[in-house]
Design an enzyme around this catalytic site. Structure first.
Site, PDB file in Angstrom:
ATOM      1  CB  ALA A   1      51.592  19.996  -5.891  1.00  0.00           C
ATOM      2  CG  ASP A   2      51.061  17.032 -11.887  1.00  0.00           C
ATOM      3  OD1 ASP A   2      52.246  17.321 -12.128  1.00  0.00           O
ATOM      4  OD2 ASP A   2      50.240  16.760 -12.787  1.00  0.00           O
ATOM      5  CB  SER A   3      48.704  21.941 -12.291  1.00  0.00           C
ATOM      6  OG  SER A   3      48.720  22.449 -10.999  1.00  0.00           O
TER       7      SER A   3
END
Length: 183
Positions: free
Chosen positions: A70-72
């Site tokens: 995941a990444d934001s």
């Protein structure tokens, strides 16, 4: 069991709160990609790059397991804000948000033995003007560190949000509702 391939405390807390059985595996990723593309493409490419780096290094140890990458990122219009490198950059990023808005784009890739699920979610936060003393304390005490766009929804920014469009979990780094649908 889910393997969270991330050192993010926020994502781990979201999984715990959702009562998802997981094990966290920290991995140091190189996230230096060309930012001259749309924020939506950028965050997706980062997640795919995290998968590539993780599997090329540790793939043998995690065959046939459920892996979560995941990444934001934070964006204001089309400008991508990643993690501030220093206090000067933190003040610049926060000035762009002060009395305005910021969108948090969170992407995840769930890799299961039988399928792959990619999700991209967006939450937009609207802010009133930041209190200057609170802002200074936030930056000078290094609380912005490790936060995409210096946004801390559960801390500093919480007191200044006037409107939220989208899920809080997305703003915190992982769209839990969508993830749960595919587990």
């Amino acid at each position: 069991m889910l393997i969270l391939a991330s050192s993010s405390i926020s994502r781990a807390n979201l999984l715990k709160t959702a009562k998802i059985d997981f094990r966290q595996v920290s991995f140091d990723y190189d996230e230096n990609l060309n930012k001259n593309i749309s924020p939506f493409l950028y965050v997706q490419k980062i997640v795919l790059e995290k998968e590539r780096q993780f599997l090329s290094t540790l793939g043998k140890d995690f065959q046939n397991q459920n892996l979560l990458f995941a990444d934001s990122i934070v964006c204001i219009d089309e400008k991508i804000l990643t993690k501030a490198k220093d206090k000067k950059e933190a003040y610049e990023m926060l000035a762009l948000q002060n009395g305005k808005y910021a969108s948090i784009l969170s992407a995840f890739l769930l890799v299961k033995p039988e399928k792959r699920v990619f999700s991209l979610s967006k939450t937009t936060l609207y802010f009133k003007n930041f209190d200057e003393n609170a802002l200074r304390d936030y930056v000078e005490n290094d609380l912005y560190k490790g936060k995409a766009g210096c946004i801390m929804c559960e801390g500093f920014h919480q007191n200044f949000i006037t409107q939220q469009v989208g899920n809080l979990s997305t703003a915190l780094g992982l769209d839990i509702q969508t993830l749960k649908a595919y587990l």
